[in-house]
Write a protein that holds these residues in place. Structure first.
Motif, PDB file in Angstrom:
ATOM      1  N   ASP A 102      64.110  73.246  77.065  1.00  0.00           N
ATOM      2  CA  ASP A 102      62.701  73.216  76.680  1.00  0.00           C
ATOM      3  C   ASP A 102      61.880  73.956  77.740  1.00  0.00           C
ATOM      4  O   ASP A 102      61.540  73.406  78.786  1.00  0.00           O
ATOM      5  N   ARG A 103      61.617  75.206  77.473  1.00  0.00           N
ATOM      6  CA  ARG A 103      60.792  75.986  78.383  1.00  0.00           C
ATOM      7  C   ARG A 103      59.339  75.948  77.884  1.00  0.00           C
ATOM      8  O   ARG A 103      59.117  75.891  76.697  1.00  0.00           O
ATOM      9  N   TYR A 106      61.305  73.426  81.670  1.00  0.00           N
ATOM     10  CA  TYR A 106      62.498  73.706  82.468  1.00  0.00           C
ATOM     11  C   TYR A 106      62.151  74.569  83.684  1.00  0.00           C
ATOM     12  O   TYR A 106      62.675  74.353  84.780  1.00  0.00           O
ATOM     13  N   ALA A 163      64.032  68.485  79.931  1.00  0.00           N
ATOM     14  CA  ALA A 163      64.050  69.870  79.461  1.00  0.00           C
ATOM     15  C   ALA A 163      65.425  70.503  79.485  1.00  0.00           C
ATOM     16  O   ALA A 163      65.652  71.532  78.834  1.00  0.00           O
TER      17      ALA A 163
END
Length: 362
Positions: A102-103, A106, A163
């Motif tokens: 999950d950017r 992250y 993330a």
């Protein structure tokens, strides 16, 4: 006080000194901003340099001494060149981003972890050297600020665990949240007992009040460090700090035998460097808080205040490495039980007892 050098009553803060040197006595807003930036840059690099020595070299040498090994000794004198070698090696590695992360959470997690500790040093009175006071700011709410800044690290750990799209990382992040909540409350409550004695949240005042003599024995004056005034609170704070910085027996969020490396399992290259560096900066921030609240800040005989400040935070670092080498890890259920049923109760008992003592004294 005999043998000790207390802080000045109203020392000039570092940005003010830089501003006067560069621009004179009357500063415009933009000049104040430049001076503040240069001061922050200097303090940040001082602490990054300490963390850079502690991570690749000092940690290994200290652990080797405790476990009867040699550690690094091939690269440079006493293995000191392992510091730049490790930095180049880690930063030269490929940055691998796993699928499904999950950017930007992250990407932001390691930055949040490292920067949260650095901003905490803004209000720490580090003493002076060459007549220059190394403190960036001294607000009346300094104690509240430093604990708020340190607690932001929990957000970074949670972001990394969530993330990473890895169940072991997620478990490490959840453990970090549970651990930090369980031990941050005793940490703050114990610090509140010191604030009851001083009657202020201003960091310089907390240090200044510890400069008063406590007792004189055989001509030697013992200062009113709160480690001497209230040793029970000092022990509670040191133990809670071990949990906050993730050292044994409280290194559960990254327990390699259970969850690989916890919240940073999926991080490599420069991201791993930021996590690794942030861990040691937080240890030194914990040492700075202990030094300020319980060990008289930068006060000490003969040597400049800043030298004493470094000695004290490195002494805390040495203690954390001893705990890492000598104390076995507890289970996560034991960790939570110690925090909520042990440390929390003892910290409130200490606060109530301190309040009674202060009330009687007043």
């Amino acid at each position: 006080m005999t043998g000790f050098v207390p802080l000045q009553s109203e020392p000039t803060l570092l940005p003010e000194t830089i501003g006067r040197v560069l621009f004179g006595s009357e500063l415009a807003v933009w000049q104040e901003a430049i001076a503040a930036f240069l001061g922050a840059f200097l303090i940040a690099n001082i602490m990054l340099a300490n963390a850079g020595v502690a991570g690749p070299w000092a940690k290994r040498k200290i652990t080797a001494s405790f476990t009867d090994r040699i550690a690094v000794n091939r690269i440079g004198p006493a293995g000191l060149l392992i510091i730049p070698a490790a930095a180049v090696q880690l930063m030269a590695k490929e940055l691998i981003i796993p699928d499904g992360v999950d950017r930007p959470a992250y990407d932001l997690a390691p930055i949040v972890l490292a920067s949260s500790a650095l901003v905490g040093f803004a209000v720490v009175p580090m003493g002076s050297i060459f007549g220059i006071n190394l403190q960036l700011a001294d607000p009346e709410t300094g104690a509240a600020y430093i604990f708020a800044a340190a607690s932001i690290a929990t957000l970074g750990l949670a972001m990394a665990g969530y993330a990473s799209n890895n169940k072991y990382s997620l478990m490490g992040g959840l453990r970090a949240i549970a651990q930090n909540i369980a031990y941050e409350i005793p940490l703050v409550v114990t610090a509140a007992s010191v604030i009851l004695f001083t009657g202020t949240l201003q960091m310089s005042e907390i240090v200044a009040q510890q400069a008063e003599p406590l007792v004189t024995v055989a001509g030697i004056t013992i200062p009113s460090w709160f480690a001497f005034v209230n040793p029970f609170a000092f022990v509670l704070f040191v133990v809670a700090n071990l949990a906050e910085v993730g050292r044994n027996p409280f290194d559960i969020p990254e327990a390699p035998t259970e969850i690989v490396a916890g919240y940073m399992t999926e991080y490599s290259s420069i991201y791993f460097v930021l996590f690794y560096m942030g861990e040691f900066i937080h240890i030194f921030l914990g040492g700075a808080i202990i030094t300020t609240f319980f060990l008289g800040g930068p006060a000490g005989p003969v040597l400049p205040g800043f030298v004493w400040f470094l000695i004290k935070i490195w002494a805390v670092f040495l203690f954390t490495q001893w705990a890492r080498s000598a104390v076995p890890r507890v289970r996560i259920d034991q960790l939570i039980e110690i925090g909520w049923k042990g440390m929390l109760v003892l910290s409130f008992a200490n606060l109530v007892l301190t309040a009674v003592i202060v009330g009687v004294m007043l």
